[in-house]
Design a protein around this motif. Structure first.
Motif, PDB file in Angstrom:
ATOM      1  N   VAL A  47       0.673  -1.159  -0.300  1.00  0.00           N
ATOM      2  CA  VAL A  47      -0.044  -0.011   0.238  1.00  0.00           C
ATOM      3  C   VAL A  47       1.099   1.224  -0.038  1.00  0.00           C
ATOM      4  CG1 VAL A  47      -1.866  -1.288   1.642  1.00  0.00           C
ATOM      5  CG2 VAL A  47      -0.587  -0.423   2.832  1.00  0.00           C
ATOM      6  N   MET A  48       0.327   1.773  -0.238  1.00  0.00           N
ATOM      7  CA  MET A  48       0.960   3.837  -0.462  1.00  0.00           C
ATOM      8  C   MET A  48       0.012   4.383   1.204  1.00  0.00           C
ATOM      9  SD  MET A  48       2.513   4.011  -3.003  1.00  0.00           S
ATOM     10  CE  MET A  48       3.460   5.260  -2.899  1.00  0.00           C
ATOM     11  N   ARG A  49       1.842   4.702   1.560  1.00  0.00           N
ATOM     12  CA  ARG A  49       1.462   5.546   2.792  1.00  0.00           C
ATOM     13  C   ARG A  49       1.734   7.294   2.792  1.00  0.00           C
ATOM     14  NH1 ARG A  49       0.579   1.991   6.695  1.00  0.00           N
ATOM     15  NH2 ARG A  49       0.757   0.059   6.508  1.00  0.00           N
ATOM     16  N   CYS A  50       1.496   7.368   3.569  1.00  0.00           N
ATOM     17  CA  CYS A  50       1.844   9.317   3.782  1.00  0.00           C
ATOM     18  C   CYS A  50       2.044   9.976   4.827  1.00  0.00           C
ATOM     19  CB  CYS A  50       0.308   9.865   3.503  1.00  0.00           C
ATOM     20  SG  CYS A  50      -0.689  10.080   1.199  1.00  0.00           S
ATOM     21  N   GLY A  51       2.664  11.166   4.608  1.00  0.00           N
ATOM     22  CA  GLY A  51       2.777  11.408   6.727  1.00  0.00           C
ATOM     23  C   GLY A  51       3.114  12.735   6.306  1.00  0.00           C
ATOM     24  N   GLN A  52       2.930  13.242   7.639  1.00  0.00           N
ATOM     25  CA  GLN A  52       3.048  14.575   7.290  1.00  0.00           C
ATOM     26  C   GLN A  52       3.249  15.438   9.113  1.00  0.00           C
ATOM     27  OE1 GLN A  52       2.362  17.280   5.164  1.00  0.00           O
ATOM     28  NE2 GLN A  52       2.829  18.631   7.024  1.00  0.00           N
ATOM     29  N   ALA A  53       4.283  16.306   8.938  1.00  0.00           N
ATOM     30  CA  ALA A  53       4.617  16.564  10.262  1.00  0.00           C
ATOM     31  C   ALA A  53       3.935  17.523  10.508  1.00  0.00           C
ATOM     32  CB  ALA A  53       6.310  17.586  10.447  1.00  0.00           C
ATOM     33  N   VAL A  54       3.281  18.059  11.837  1.00  0.00           N
ATOM     34  CA  VAL A  54       2.384  19.222  12.705  1.00  0.00           C
ATOM     35  C   VAL A  54       3.476  19.306  14.202  1.00  0.00           C
ATOM     36  CG1 VAL A  54       0.563  18.140  11.538  1.00  0.00           C
ATOM     37  CG2 VAL A  54       0.647  17.732  13.872  1.00  0.00           C
ATOM     38  N   VAL A  55       2.835  21.245  13.665  1.00  0.00           N
ATOM     39  CA  VAL A  55       3.520  21.105  15.402  1.00  0.00           C
ATOM     40  C   VAL A  55       2.853  22.083  15.980  1.00  0.00           C
ATOM     41  CG1 VAL A  55       5.944  21.939  14.663  1.00  0.00           C
ATOM     42  CG2 VAL A  55       4.324  23.374  14.050  1.00  0.00           C
ATOM     43  N   LYS A  56       2.479  22.331  16.939  1.00  0.00           N
ATOM     44  CA  LYS A  56       1.592  23.353  17.421  1.00  0.00           C
ATOM     45  C   LYS A  56       2.705  23.895  18.900  1.00  0.00           C
ATOM     46  CE  LYS A  56      -2.881  22.880  20.887  1.00  0.00           C
ATOM     47  NZ  LYS A  56      -3.638  22.156  20.524  1.00  0.00           N
ATOM     48  N   ASP A  57       1.707  25.068  19.531  1.00  0.00           N
ATOM     49  CA  ASP A  57       2.769  25.946  20.435  1.00  0.00           C
ATOM     50  C   ASP A  57       2.563  26.460  21.500  1.00  0.00           C
ATOM     51  OD1 ASP A  57       5.222  26.807  19.634  1.00  0.00           O
ATOM     52  OD2 ASP A  57       4.482  28.247  17.869  1.00  0.00           O
ATOM     53  N   VAL A  58       2.571  26.136  22.961  1.00  0.00           N
ATOM     54  CA  VAL A  58       0.924  26.029  23.792  1.00  0.00           C
ATOM     55  C   VAL A  58       2.117  26.813  24.913  1.00  0.00           C
ATOM     56  CG1 VAL A  58       0.255  24.340  25.830  1.00  0.00           C
ATOM     57  CG2 VAL A  58       0.747  23.804  23.134  1.00  0.00           C
ATOM     58  N   GLU A  59       1.304  28.265  25.488  1.00  0.00           N
ATOM     59  CA  GLU A  59       1.699  28.897  26.272  1.00  0.00           C
ATOM     60  C   GLU A  59       1.533  29.092  27.432  1.00  0.00           C
ATOM     61  OE1 GLU A  59       3.622  31.523  25.181  1.00  0.00           O
ATOM     62  OE2 GLU A  59       3.497  30.698  23.125  1.00  0.00           O
ATOM     63  N   GLY A  60       2.437  28.506  28.586  1.00  0.00           N
ATOM     64  CA  GLY A  60       2.303  28.240  29.951  1.00  0.00           C
ATOM     65  C   GLY A  60       2.331  27.069  30.268  1.00  0.00           C
ATOM     66  N   GLN A  61       3.046  26.361  29.340  1.00  0.00           N
ATOM     67  CA  GLN A  61       2.898  24.847  29.620  1.00  0.00           C
ATOM     68  C   GLN A  61       4.747  24.423  29.515  1.00  0.00           C
ATOM     69  OE1 GLN A  61       0.581  22.458  30.961  1.00  0.00           O
ATOM     70  NE2 GLN A  61      -0.619  23.857  31.238  1.00  0.00           N
ATOM     71  N   GLU A  62       5.190  23.422  30.241  1.00  0.00           N
ATOM     72  CA  GLU A  62       5.989  23.263  30.221  1.00  0.00           C
ATOM     73  C   GLU A  62       6.798  21.624  29.581  1.00  0.00           C
ATOM     74  OE1 GLU A  62      10.657  22.097  32.771  1.00  0.00           O
ATOM     75  OE2 GLU A  62       8.959  23.324  33.797  1.00  0.00           O
ATOM     76  N   TYR A  63       7.656  21.188  27.847  1.00  0.00           N
ATOM     77  CA  TYR A  63       7.720  19.751  27.747  1.00  0.00           C
ATOM     78  C   TYR A  63       8.845  19.291  28.762  1.00  0.00           C
ATOM     79  CZ  TYR A  63       9.294  16.395  24.777  1.00  0.00           C
ATOM     80  OH  TYR A  63       9.420  15.427  24.653  1.00  0.00           O
ATOM     81  N   VAL A  64       7.551  17.730  29.080  1.00  0.00           N
ATOM     82  CA  VAL A  64       8.533  17.258  30.159  1.00  0.00           C
ATOM     83  C   VAL A  64       8.426  15.518  29.400  1.00  0.00           C
ATOM     84  CG1 VAL A  64       8.812  15.655  32.475  1.00  0.00           C
ATOM     85  CG2 VAL A  64       7.657  17.451  32.223  1.00  0.00           C
ATOM     86  N   PRO A  65      10.174  15.609  29.112  1.00  0.00           N
ATOM     87  CA  PRO A  65       9.903  14.174  27.752  1.00  0.00           C
ATOM     88  C   PRO A  65       9.752  13.293  29.216  1.00  0.00           C
ATOM     89  CG  PRO A  65      11.793  15.721  27.988  1.00  0.00           C
ATOM     90  CD  PRO A  65      11.462  15.608  28.747  1.00  0.00           C
ATOM     91  N   GLY A  66       8.485  11.513  28.571  1.00  0.00           N
ATOM     92  CA  GLY A  66       8.131  10.572  28.553  1.00  0.00           C
ATOM     93  C   GLY A  66       6.395  10.963  29.307  1.00  0.00           C
ATOM     94  N   GLU A  67       6.466  12.460  29.875  1.00  0.00           N
ATOM     95  CA  GLU A  67       5.087  12.922  30.474  1.00  0.00           C
ATOM     96  C   GLU A  67       4.094  13.194  29.745  1.00  0.00           C
ATOM     97  OE1 GLU A  67       5.720  14.776  34.520  1.00  0.00           O
ATOM     98  OE2 GLU A  67       7.542  13.438  34.730  1.00  0.00           O
ATOM     99  N   THR A  68       4.825  13.913  29.276  1.00  0.00           N
ATOM    100  CA  THR A  68       4.046  15.260  28.079  1.00  0.00           C
ATOM    101  C   THR A  68       3.463  14.037  27.176  1.00  0.00           C
ATOM    102  OG1 THR A  68       5.318  17.196  28.174  1.00  0.00           O
ATOM    103  CG2 THR A  68       4.132  17.457  26.486  1.00  0.00           C
ATOM    104  N   LYS A  69       2.369  14.120  26.927  1.00  0.00           N
ATOM    105  CA  LYS A  69       1.304  12.863  26.051  1.00  0.00           C
ATOM    106  C   LYS A  69       0.673  14.152  24.847  1.00  0.00           C
ATOM    107  CE  LYS A  69       1.551   9.937  29.125  1.00  0.00           C
ATOM    108  NZ  LYS A  69       2.564   8.661  28.928  1.00  0.00           N
ATOM    109  N   LEU A  70       1.534  14.318  23.480  1.00  0.00           N
ATOM    110  CA  LEU A  70       1.364  14.693  22.491  1.00  0.00           C
ATOM    111  C   LEU A  70       0.291  14.515  21.843  1.00  0.00           C
ATOM    112  CD1 LEU A  70       4.600  13.939  20.422  1.00  0.00           C
ATOM    113  CD2 LEU A  70       3.666  15.583  22.085  1.00  0.00           C
ATOM    114  N   GLY A  71      -0.593  13.249  21.862  1.00  0.00           N
ATOM    115  CA  GLY A  71      -2.328  13.203  21.665  1.00  0.00           C
ATOM    116  C   GLY A  71      -2.990  13.817  22.622  1.00  0.00           C
ATOM    117  N   ASP A  72      -2.282  14.710  23.773  1.00  0.00           N
ATOM    118  CA  ASP A  72      -3.881  14.905  24.602  1.00  0.00           C
ATOM    119  C   ASP A  72      -3.619  16.604  23.889  1.00  0.00           C
ATOM    120  OD1 ASP A  72      -4.455  12.874  25.964  1.00  0.00           O
ATOM    121  OD2 ASP A  72      -2.519  13.657  27.304  1.00  0.00           O
ATOM    122  N   TRP A  73      -2.909  17.026  23.272  1.00  0.00           N
ATOM    123  CA  TRP A  73      -3.327  18.535  22.954  1.00  0.00           C
ATOM    124  C   TRP A  73      -3.750  18.665  21.550  1.00  0.00           C
ATOM    125  CZ3 TRP A  73      -1.985  21.697  26.512  1.00  0.00           C
ATOM    126  CH2 TRP A  73      -1.057  21.506  27.416  1.00  0.00           C
TER     127      TRP A  73
END
Length: 69
Positions: free
Chosen positions: A43-69
């Protein structure tokens, strides 16, 4: 914090809906989409990068759940 995700799916409506859902949650397209043949699944597969800025929050590797945003 700035978040990054790479969305992928088979080249059908599923991929378009996945990207559309992300855009409606405030994510923005980042770069060009990709398109490749999955030899194993045949099959053919597609991919797309996306970004999002979230003010007032701190990124914590392993704890920040990207799907929650």
């Amino acid at each position: 914090m700035r978040l990054y995700r790479f969305l992928t799916a088979v080249d059908d409506a599923t991929f378009c809906h996945k990207v559309t859902a992300a855009l409606n949650k405030g994510w923005h397209l980042y770069g060009s989409p990709t398109y490749a043949y999955d030899k194993k699944e045949k099959v053919m597969r597609c991919g797309q990068a996306v970004v999002k800025d979230v003010e007032g929050q701190e990124y914590v590797p392993g704890e920040t759940k990207l799907g929650d945003w």
